[in-house]
Design an enzyme around this catalytic site. Structure first.
Site, PDB file in Angstrom:
ATOM      1  N   ASP A   1       0.543  32.693 -13.257  1.00  0.00           N
ATOM      2  CA  ASP A   1       0.380  31.181 -12.937  1.00  0.00           C
ATOM      3  C   ASP A   1      -0.667  30.699 -14.115  1.00  0.00           C
ATOM      4  O   ASP A   1      -1.646  31.487 -14.327  1.00  0.00           O
ATOM      5  CB  ASP A   1      -0.255  31.149 -11.597  1.00  0.00           C
TER       6      ASP A   1
ATOM      7  N   GLU B   1       3.937  31.032 -16.577  1.00  0.00           N
ATOM      8  CA  GLU B   1       3.981  29.485 -16.370  1.00  0.00           C
ATOM      9  C   GLU B   1       3.256  28.804 -17.743  1.00  0.00           C
ATOM     10  O   GLU B   1       1.939  28.910 -17.538  1.00  0.00           O
ATOM     11  CB  GLU B   1       3.097  29.268 -15.149  1.00  0.00           C
TER      12      GLU B   1
END
Length: 553
Positions: free
Chosen positions: A209, A273
């Site tokens: 993330d 990400e």
């Protein structure tokens, strides 16, 4: 501890052949009636994913969290949130998925923790704590001001004064998500241990993330004003996140993680990400194509218009920018602010949703389906009193794309028996799995059949790809050595693609009445219609006609 089921499948960079399916666990299937989806619910619905043809599941965060940012504020990196189950439940999921030849990928958040994580609790208890270096602290200026002008991604100042110790701490998102200090070697060592913990447990990869926020400028230089080429969020906030993240040292950490991932057999996936404004900014996260990320999130593709011109430009730029051995990833829906393609691109039109799936599943690269994409699931309407859970200040409410999976008609939509699900279930007119499995012309049937065709023909997975000329509003591309042609009309008017070198058979059409049609020199398309065609080359003597505009050869 369970053995790794992925060892029983083919080795190498397995994600290049995979269809990845993203599940938001709280919204997938509630098995204990508490209104929250759980890991047992993922196990219960594995047969749906096996029937669909999925190769890997990516779960949004399952780790313990106070849920200020719904799992992206982690309080324990090596456990499971009690709402979702236990480590034993996760082991069972890994085993059950492996029996169906499905791998499991987890979400990891290395940029920040929850303020309830033991590391941060220890860090703020005393300036002399050995955990103080895990986070970023600075004393206030003479006027009590924060150290610099940095903003967080939710629009608030990126610094919060800790009254207990009299220093500011840095946070890229909510104040309850203190940023980790990757200039500390101890932080890097912790995450090497965390990666090995999960990989040893049979997890086949990590989606990482907010990777672009990992490393901050050590001298805390101010962020510059946003420009025209920056992300929509940066333009909205008026600031480019140049110094609060995106530092070159990030790549050294990724390379270290890749060495760990590659030490396993088969290798573990690192899927980043990478929230960057252009594919030119995306490409460096692949390194030389084999030493950093295996897959990277393509925000420009996700954010482009659903037009032939826009999509072709992003795909071509991606292919041109990535290192030759790198492998692209394509997603059209997300749990984040961009929401679901069936709403953003297709405006709820099932015909357009089938076109979007045809595009996603036949581009060269790894397709990532978000739960519900296979039934054309749309964003929920955010209405007052609807039980909103997302408190972050984002441009679009993220709850709208996190609502429960629509399994069956009726109360609870087959998601839960609870009268109070964690987010509202859809209305009576929403598409469901049960109804669409019984309908040969449904979005679900199309998605499943297309995945089956993709699996049968390696040219549609690893073969070459090139766009070919087509009329305005039509996107046309070949796969393999001219073996297959995909055409999608995204315009409001009928269109004709003309060819003079090949005949073909329709393997699958978004209008299923066209399946198995034989085509010669003209491919006619209604608005929002697409076809996947297997081509048969004509002898040279039969290919002597010259075509005008719209000619695709």
């Amino acid at each position: 501890m369970n053995s790794d089921p992925s060892r029983d499948t083919s080795g190498g960079e397995w994600w290049r052949d995979a269809v990845v399916y993203n599940i938001y666990p709280r919204s997938w299937r509630d098995t204990n009636g508490d209104g929250h989806g759980d890991l047992s619910g993922v196990v219960e619905r594995l047969d749906h994913l096996a029937w669909l043809g999925v190769d890997a599941i990516w779960l949004n965060p399952i780790m313990p969290s106070p849920n200020r940012d719904w799992g992206y504020d982690i309080a324990d990196y090596t456990a499971v949130h009690p709402d979702l189950g236990t480590l034993a439940d996760l082991d069972l999921l890994v085993e059950a998925a492996g029996q169906r030849r499905i791998r499991l990928v987890l979400d990891l958040v290395p940029s920040h923790t929850s303020d309830e994580h033991p590391w941060f609790r220890a860090a703020r208890s005393d300036r002399g704590s050995p955990f103080r270096e895990y986070y970023v602290w600075r004393t206030p200026g003479t006027d009590g001001a924060p150290p610099n002008n940095w903003l967080g991604y939710f629009g608030q100042p990126a610094w919060t004064l800790d009254e207990r110790t009299g220093e500011y701490y840095l946070h890229t998102f909510l104040p309850q998500q203190p940023k980790l200090n990757w200039w500390s070697s101890r932080v890097a060592e912790e995450f090497e241990r965390i990666l090995r913990f999960w990989f040893d447990r049979g997890i086949s990869g990590m989606r990482i993330d907010a990777l672009q926020t990992l490393v901050h400028d050590r001298t805390l230089r101010p962020n510059p004003a946003a420009g025209d080429r920056d992300t929509p969020l940066e333009r909205r906030l008026g600031q480019r996140f140049l110094r609060s993240g995106a530092q070159p040292e990030t790549h050294g950490f990724i390379r270290g993680w890749r060495r760990i991932a590659d030490s396993y057999t088969p290798p573990r996936l690192l899927f980043g990400e990478t929230w960057v404004p252009s594919v030119d900014d995306l490409a460096p996260y692949y390194g030389d194509g084999s030493d950093e990320l295996g897959l990277a999130w393509n925000l420009p593709f996700l954010g482009c218009d659903f037009t032939a011109r826009s999509l072709r430009a992003v795909v071509e730029r991606t292919v041109a920018a990535l290192p030759p051995s790198a492998w692209p990833a394509w997603a059209m829906s997300t749990h984040d602010g961009e929401g679901r393609a069936a709403t953003r691109w297709c405006h709820g039109d099932p015909a357009a949703a089938r076109c979007a799936l045809l595009l996603l599943l036949t581009l060269r690269g790894t397709p990532i389906l978000y739960y519900g994409d296979e039934i054309g699931m749309t964003d929920a309407v955010d209405t007052p009193g609807s039980g909103r859970r997302d408190t972050a200040e984002t441009a679009a409410p993220r709850d709208r794309s996190r609502t429960p999976m629509q399994w069956a008609p009726g109360p609870g939509a087959g998601f839960t028996s609870s009268p109070r699900p964690w987010l509202p279930v859809p209305g009576a007119d929403a598409p469901t799995v049960v109804e669409q499995r019984a309908a040969p012309g449904s979005v679900l049937s199309f998605c499943r059949d297309l995945i089956t065709i993709r699996r049968r023909h390696h040219e549609l997975v690893s073969g070459a790809m090139r766009f070919v000329p087509a009329p305005e509003g039509v996107l046309a591309w070949e796969r393999g050595d001219g073996d297959f042609l995909a055409v999608v009309n995204l315009g409001p008017a009928p269109a004709v693609v003309t060819r003079d070198t090949a005949d073909g058979e329709v393997l699958i059409g978004t209008d299923r009445h066209r399946d198995h049609q034989t085509l010669t020199d003209q491919v006619s398309l209604a608005p929002y219609e697409g076809l996947l065609i297997r081509l048969t080359r004509r002898p040279a003597a039969d290919s002597d006609r010259s075509r005008e505009s719209g000619r695709a050869s």
